[in-house]
Design an enzyme around this catalytic site. Structure first.
Site, short mmCIF file in Angstrom:
data_model
loop_
_atom_site.label_atom_id
_atom_site.label_comp_id
_atom_site.label_asym_id
_atom_site.label_seq_id
_atom_site.Cartn_x
_atom_site.Cartn_y
_atom_site.Cartn_z
N LYS A 113 0.83 -1.20 0.00
CA LYS A 113 0.00 0.00 0.00
C LYS A 113 0.86 1.25 0.00
CE LYS A 113 -4.23 -1.79 2.05
NZ LYS A 113 -5.19 -1.72 3.13
N LYS A 199 -4.72 -10.72 -6.61
CA LYS A 199 -5.98 -11.00 -5.91
C LYS A 199 -7.05 -9.98 -6.30
CE LYS A 199 -5.53 -8.38 -1.80
NZ LYS A 199 -5.47 -8.00 -0.49
N LYS A 202 -10.76 -4.47 -3.66
CA LYS A 202 -11.68 -3.32 -3.70
C LYS A 202 -11.02 -2.12 -4.34
CE LYS A 202 -13.18 -4.33 0.93
NZ LYS A 202 -13.00 -3.84 2.27
P1 TYM Z 1 -10.70 -6.25 3.99
O1 TYM Z 1 -11.80 -5.25 4.19
O2 TYM Z 1 -9.63 -5.90 3.02
O3 TYM Z 1 -11.31 -7.63 3.55
C1 TYM Z 1 -12.33 -8.26 4.30
C2 TYM Z 1 -12.16 -9.76 4.28
O4 TYM Z 1 -12.15 -10.24 2.93
C3 TYM Z 1 -10.99 -11.03 2.69
N1 TYM Z 1 -10.57 -10.84 1.30
C4 TYM Z 1 -10.39 -11.83 0.44
N2 TYM Z 1 -10.53 -13.17 0.56
C5 TYM Z 1 -10.29 -13.92 -0.53
N3 TYM Z 1 -9.91 -13.41 -1.74
C6 TYM Z 1 -9.76 -12.09 -1.91
N4 TYM Z 1 -9.41 -11.59 -3.09
C7 TYM Z 1 -10.00 -11.23 -0.79
N5 TYM Z 1 -9.94 -9.88 -0.61
C8 TYM Z 1 -10.29 -9.66 0.68
C9 TYM Z 1 -9.96 -10.50 3.67
O5 TYM Z 1 -8.95 -11.46 3.93
C10 TYM Z 1 -10.82 -10.22 4.89
O6 TYM Z 1 -11.03 -11.40 5.64
N6 TYM Z 1 -7.73 -5.67 7.92
C11 TYM Z 1 -8.95 -6.28 7.49
C12 TYM Z 1 -10.16 -5.87 8.31
C13 TYM Z 1 -9.95 -6.04 9.77
C14 TYM Z 1 -10.02 -7.28 10.47
C15 TYM Z 1 -9.75 -6.95 11.82
C16 TYM Z 1 -10.29 -8.59 10.07
C17 TYM Z 1 -9.66 -5.07 10.66
N7 TYM Z 1 -9.54 -5.60 11.90
C18 TYM Z 1 -9.76 -7.93 12.81
C19 TYM Z 1 -10.27 -9.58 11.08
C20 TYM Z 1 -10.01 -9.24 12.42
C21 TYM Z 1 -9.20 -5.87 6.04
O7 TYM Z 1 -8.73 -4.86 5.60
O8 TYM Z 1 -10.07 -6.65 5.39
#
Ligand code: TYM
Length: 336
Positions: A113, A199, A202
């Site tokens: 990032k 991957k 968003k």
């Molecule tokens: P975020 O918002 O980027 O994504 C949310 C969840 O979706 C999963 N994910 C994917 N899984 C499979 N293939 C993909 N291409 C893909 N893109 C995203 C992510 O692994 C995630 O599970 N940091 C985290 C949010 C967060 C969080 C936490 C999660 C903040 N605090 C505590 C668990 C526990 C995030 O940015 O997810």
């Protein structure tokens, strides 16, 4: 013994896509009755990259609606918003003061990032995994179901807990419990439709790279029609030379709820011209109930707000008690 506890979250940055669903949200829903679930909207994380204040509240609200539309059931799951619970920020500060800087500098997501942000890298982007550790450890979860991309952050969470326990707990009385990541093999890494080696994300500027959960049937059809494929005849899984083929077959498998063996047999002689309409139809059908429920939930603003309010009350009680435990262990006292 009571149920094990699960905690997880998604950032409210819009464009919720099949990766978020198959890598995370659907797994929360499937397992929910076995666990006590805490699922939140990570809105403090959403400001670690430049954001539009006018969109933040809207995206938070729509993500809660989407959680409900995907099937989270309030009988088993508490849904809340991270910024409604000040303990997340406070515990982050306490963790900041025991986390070595170089642990954060080597985080892959930070490096990726930071390259994208260029000059515009803020301290929050570096500190993001510490906030994530606070999100998790505040709730003493047993399991944290996420996609593959969050694995390193979960390892860091465990490292922070171990360090805090070493410094301020005793071996028989640790302050914090170590959580386990829950990463399913299939769906943990859904890849971009325009490049099977990256991957689905968003933040990809190309809308064609992802299928969003709220995409219309026409958009889904257009995106699958235009997605990257190859010239080989026949379709099969797990060929490193054919990342797009593996990704699209995996999507078909997960969305049709068929087994890998069944999909392998069904598709082995197919060409793309036959497979793409099949994947399109399956995707549209799989997303239809979510989209219908989403429309219904969105019409009832009072309901979504009441979900957030109830969630805050339940989550806050647990978070405050963990925070107090950590503060006490670190030497803070409030005698009055
Ligand atoms: P975020 O918002 O980027 O994504 C949310 C969840 O979706 C999963 N994910 C994917 N899984 C499979 N293939 C993909 N291409 C893909 N893109 C995203 C992510 O692994 C995630 O599970 N940091 C985290 C949010 C967060 C969080 C936490 C999660 C903040 N605090 C505590 C668990 C526990 C995030 O940015 O997810």
């Amino acid at each position: 013994m009571g149920k094990q506890r699960v905690l997880s979250g998604v950032q409210p940055t819009g464009n919720y896509h099949l990766g978020n669903y198959l890598g995370a949200i659907r797994n929360w829903v499937e397992g929910q009755s076995q666990y006590e679930n805490f699922l939140f909207v990570a809105d403090l994380h959403a400001i670690t990259v430049p954001h539009d204040p006018a969109k933040l509240a809207e995206n938070t609200y729509t993500l809660v609606a989407l959680y409900l539309a995907c099937g989270l059931d309030l009988e088993y799951s508490t849904i809340f918003v991270q910024s409604h619970i000040p303990a997340h920020s406070e515990l982050t500060w306490l963790f900041n003061c025991i986390t070595p800087l170089n642990w954060l500098e080597r985080m892959i997501q930070f490096k990726e990032k930071a390259v994208k942000q260029g000059e515009n890298v803020n301290v929050g982007l570096l500190d993001y995994p510490v906030l994530m550790a606070a999100d998790i450890l505040l709730y003493d979860p047993d399991k944290v179901p996420v996609g593959e991309d969050q694995k390193q952050h979960l390892e860091l969470t465990r490292d922070i807990a171990i360090r805090l326990n070493d410094q301020f707990g005793t071996p028989d009385k640790p302050v914090l419990k170590l959580p386990e990541p829950l990463i399913r093999k299939e769906g943990a890494r859904v890849m971009s439709l325009t490049d099977g080696t990256r991957k689905m994300s968003k933040s990809d500027p190309s809308e064609l790279s992802r299928i969003n959960l709220l995409d219309s049937p026409e958009d889904i059809q257009k995106k699958i029609k235009r997605c990257k494929t190859d010239v080989t005849k026949g379709l099969w899984f797990d060929d490193p030379e054919r990342p797009e083929c593996n990704n699209l077959l995996t999507l078909y498998m997960l969305l049709s709820l068929k087994t890998k063996e069944a999909v392998a047999a069904e598709c082995k002689d197919m060409g793309w011209g036959q497979f793409k309409p099949l994947l399109t139809e399956t995707t549209i059908e799989a997303l239809k109930p979510i989209q219908q429920k989403y429309q219904a939930v969105m019409e009832d603003k009072g309901y979504v707000e009441s979900v957030m309010r109830q969630g805050r009350e339940k989550a806050e009680a647990i978070a405050s008690s963990t925070l107090l435990k950590v503060k006490t262990a670190m030497g803070y006292s409030m005698p009055f």
